[in-house]
Design a protein around this motif. Structure first.
Motif, short mmCIF file in Angstrom:
data_model
loop_
_atom_site.label_atom_id
_atom_site.label_comp_id
_atom_site.label_asym_id
_atom_site.label_seq_id
_atom_site.Cartn_x
_atom_site.Cartn_y
_atom_site.Cartn_z
N HIS A 69 5.83 4.44 4.68
CA HIS A 69 5.50 3.04 4.98
C HIS A 69 4.57 2.84 6.17
CE1 HIS A 69 8.74 2.24 2.19
NE2 HIS A 69 9.57 2.93 2.93
N GLY A 70 4.09 3.92 6.77
CA GLY A 70 3.19 3.78 7.91
C GLY A 70 3.93 3.54 9.22
N ASP A 71 3.16 3.25 10.26
CA ASP A 71 3.72 3.17 11.61
C ASP A 71 3.98 1.72 12.04
OD1 ASP A 71 1.21 2.20 12.10
OD2 ASP A 71 0.47 4.03 13.07
N TRP A 124 2.05 -0.35 13.36
CA TRP A 124 0.90 -1.22 13.11
C TRP A 124 0.70 -1.49 11.61
CZ3 TRP A 124 1.39 2.35 16.89
CH2 TRP A 124 1.14 1.94 18.20
N SER A 125 1.61 -0.99 10.78
CA SER A 125 1.43 -1.12 9.33
C SER A 125 2.25 -2.29 8.78
CB SER A 125 1.85 0.19 8.65
OG SER A 125 1.13 1.27 9.19
N ASN A 126 2.26 -3.40 9.50
CA ASN A 126 3.00 -4.58 9.06
C ASN A 126 4.50 -4.31 8.95
OD1 ASN A 126 3.13 -7.29 8.37
ND2 ASN A 126 3.10 -6.85 6.16
N ASN A 127 4.98 -3.38 9.74
CA ASN A 127 6.43 -3.09 9.74
C ASN A 127 7.18 -3.91 10.78
OD1 ASN A 127 6.49 -1.26 7.59
ND2 ASN A 127 5.63 0.34 8.91
N THR A 133 1.43 7.88 6.18
CA THR A 133 0.45 7.15 5.36
C THR A 133 -0.10 5.96 6.14
OG1 THR A 133 2.22 5.84 4.41
CG2 THR A 133 1.41 7.63 3.07
N THR A 134 -1.25 5.47 5.70
CA THR A 134 -1.82 4.25 6.29
C THR A 134 -1.43 3.09 5.38
OG1 THR A 134 -3.84 4.34 4.99
CG2 THR A 134 -3.82 5.59 7.07
N PRO A 135 -1.59 1.84 5.86
CA PRO A 135 -1.26 0.70 4.99
C PRO A 135 -2.03 0.74 3.67
CG PRO A 135 -1.62 -0.04 7.24
CD PRO A 135 -1.99 1.42 7.21
N SER A 136 -3.22 1.33 3.64
CA SER A 136 -3.97 1.37 2.37
C SER A 136 -3.59 2.59 1.53
CB SER A 136 -5.47 1.35 2.65
OG SER A 136 -5.82 2.49 3.42
#
Ligand SMILES: Cc1cc2nc3c(=O)[nH]c(=O)nc-3n(C[C@H](O)[C@H](O)[C@H](O)COP(=O)(O)OP(=O)(O)OC[C@H]3O[C@@H](n4cnc5c(N)ncnc54)[C@H](O)[C@@H]3O)c2cc1C
Length: 474
Positions: free
Chosen positions: A169-171, A173-176, A370-373
């Protein structure tokens, strides 16, 4: 902006005692010294720089009202104020550079609301208790630090960056982190709510941009996980496996690659790792076990179930790896870096080049995220062993890595910008000036030089090498 030198010191501690009760204002004794330590001792440079940190008092509010009153009082007296969660930061984030008061946020804790996809908590809530509450509702945190057993919500988003779950799900900064509320550091604090991209203005800012009072985090559907070790003779194969794992349909909450001899330093599991073998620590959905084995086979990896009774898998990746390497090699150091995102060939080339040049010195430890994309993103947290003249060798090593296109994040600095996560500096500074007009919030962390004016006495004798989880048992 008024400077901290204008603050009035006169008997201000009495006002805090009147506010919270004397037992919630610690101004002397052993308890205080615990608040002046974190995990910045990972870096010999930071350990030196922060050795003589001191504080006037530690105050312990027990509610948002008390926290607000503490902040108002600090503003009235113009006294520096540094927030602190569990103190597991690696860069001295919660250590005050200009004395004043440290505010222990752990007493301001609790879950406010939990619904599908979202949990809202008070700042001092321990991440594990949030995860437990989410699990009871069939959900889990999208991302939490490997220190989740003790780390607080506000400490994580102000001092951390990612962790368990980032491979899926990313870090941060990934809308988490969906929203935050903070109070201004004024005699009459205001509450400001940030949502969407605006949340980024406070992420990893070491608590310099407002006092967080509410944090809203993303939840995702819960999985049932199993932990495995996957061993490899060849590190290149290990890297390819890690990359393809995160790029596949296998759901992994953790894909942590450890080049030999790091596995041998992880004593609770080292007996499962053949001499000279590299290892991937994988925490993945039990229903994807067969796919995991098939993928490992493609890269000549051997899957082994996590040893029975061994320390949990989450206590080995991210900065936990450095805890193990420093125990095995007390004079070792570390670095943080980011390899080519979304470009597997380039990533493999970079890893190969660094290993060739710094074999046995730069021990590759790579968290595959992973990155948001949906691109694969490889974060390095390598132990550095046998560095002779630490600072000079580090400079040379950093220059070499930078030349390869690897981005370096400096873990040997307490300055926010050097950590490498600052986004829109202009907007962040505008918010900072609005929120902290007297400049008393964790002063010194935003780019002001500190090394030149402080003594450099190593506090190694005081070093407590227990894991964050063990510290909570104090
Ligand atoms: C062994 C180990 C493993 C780690 N693993 C990870 C990992 O997987 N992922 C990761 O991201 N990090 C990791 N870290 C770093 C650290 O644990 C995390 O940053 C952690 O989440 C910090 O939480 P804390 O409660 O200890 O915060 P602290 O260290 O106490 O504080 C961190 C920062 O938050 C600020 N702060 C605290 N409360 C507030 C508030 N209410 N308002 C404003 N500012 C506030 C403090 O001033 C400080 O600048 C690891 C560290 C160690 C030692």
């Amino acid at each position: 902006m008024t400077t901290v030198t204008e603050r009035q010191h006169s008997n201000y501690l009495d006002d805090f005692k009147n506010l919270l009760g004397a037992d919630q204002v610690l101004s002397e004794g052993r308890k205080i010294s615990r608040y002046l330590r974190d995990f910045s001792w990972y870096s010999p440079i930071l350990e030196n720089a922060l050795a003589d940190t001191s504080v006037d008092a530690v105050v312990r509010p027990g509610s948002i009202d008390e926290l607000t009153a503490v902040v108002a009082l600090a503003a009235r007296h113009r006294v520096p104020i540094t927030l602190r969660g569990a103190g597991t930061g690696n860069y001295g984030q919660s250590l005050p550079l200009e004395q004043g008061i440290v505010v222990d946020i752990k007493g301001v804790s609790g879950i406010l609301e939990l619904s599908e996809g979202r949990v809202s908590v008070l700042p001092g809530t321990v991440m594990k208790s949030i995860e437990t509450a989410a699990n009871a509702a069939g959900q889990e945190l999208a991302v939490m630090p490997s220190t989740y057993r003790v780390a607080t919500a506000s400490g994580f988003i102000s001092g951390g960056s990612g962790g368990l779950g980032a491979s899926a799900h990313g870090d941060l900064w990934s809308n988490n982190i969906l929203a935050v509320e903070l109070i201004t550091v004024e005699e009459t604090p205001r509450t400001i709510r940030l949502e969407g991209d605006d949340v980024n203005l406070v992420l990893h800012m070491y608590g310099t941009v407002g006092v967080l009072t509410r944090i809203e985090m993303r939840l995702v559907p819960m999985h049932t996980y199993e932990a495995n070790l996957v061993t490899f003779d060849d590190f290149d194969q290990c890297c390819q496996f890690g990359w393809e794992l995160v790029d596949s349909d296998i759901h992994a909450r953790l894909a942590s690659l450890q080049q030999a001899p790091i596995g041998s330093m992880m004593t609770p599991i080292s007996h499962e790792i053949p001499d000279g073998a590299h290892v991937a620590l994988v925490w993945s959905d039990v229903d994807h076990a067969r796919a995991l084995s098939e993928l490992a086979e493609v890269y000549s990896g051997t899957v082994k179930p996590w040893p029975q009774g061994a320390t949990h898998i989450t206590q080995f990746p991210y900065s936990h790896t450095i805890l193990w390497s420093r125990k095995a090699e007390p004079d070792s150091s570390w670095l943080q870096c980011e390899y080519a995102t979304g470009d597997k060939e380039r990533f493999l080339e970079q890893v190969h080049a660094v290993t060739e040049r710094y074999n046995g010195v730069f021990l590759q430890h790579i968290e595959i995220n992973t990155t948001p994309s949906g691109q694969v993103r490889c974060m390095g947290i390598p132990p550095l062993v046998n560095l002779s003249d630490h600072e000079a060798s580090l400079d040379e090593l950093i220059a070499y890595c930078t030349g390869l296109g690897i981005s370096l994040l400096n873990p040997h600095s307490y300055v926010v910008e050097e950590g490498g996560f600052v986004g829109d500096t202009g907007r962040m500074l505008a918010l900072k000036q609005d929120v902290d007009p007297f400049g008393i919030l964790n002063p010194g962390k935003l780019g002001k030089s500190f090394f030149s004016s402080r003594a450099t006495t190593v506090a190694a004798a005081d070093r407590d090498m227990r894991a964050p989880e063990q510290l909570s048992k104090d």
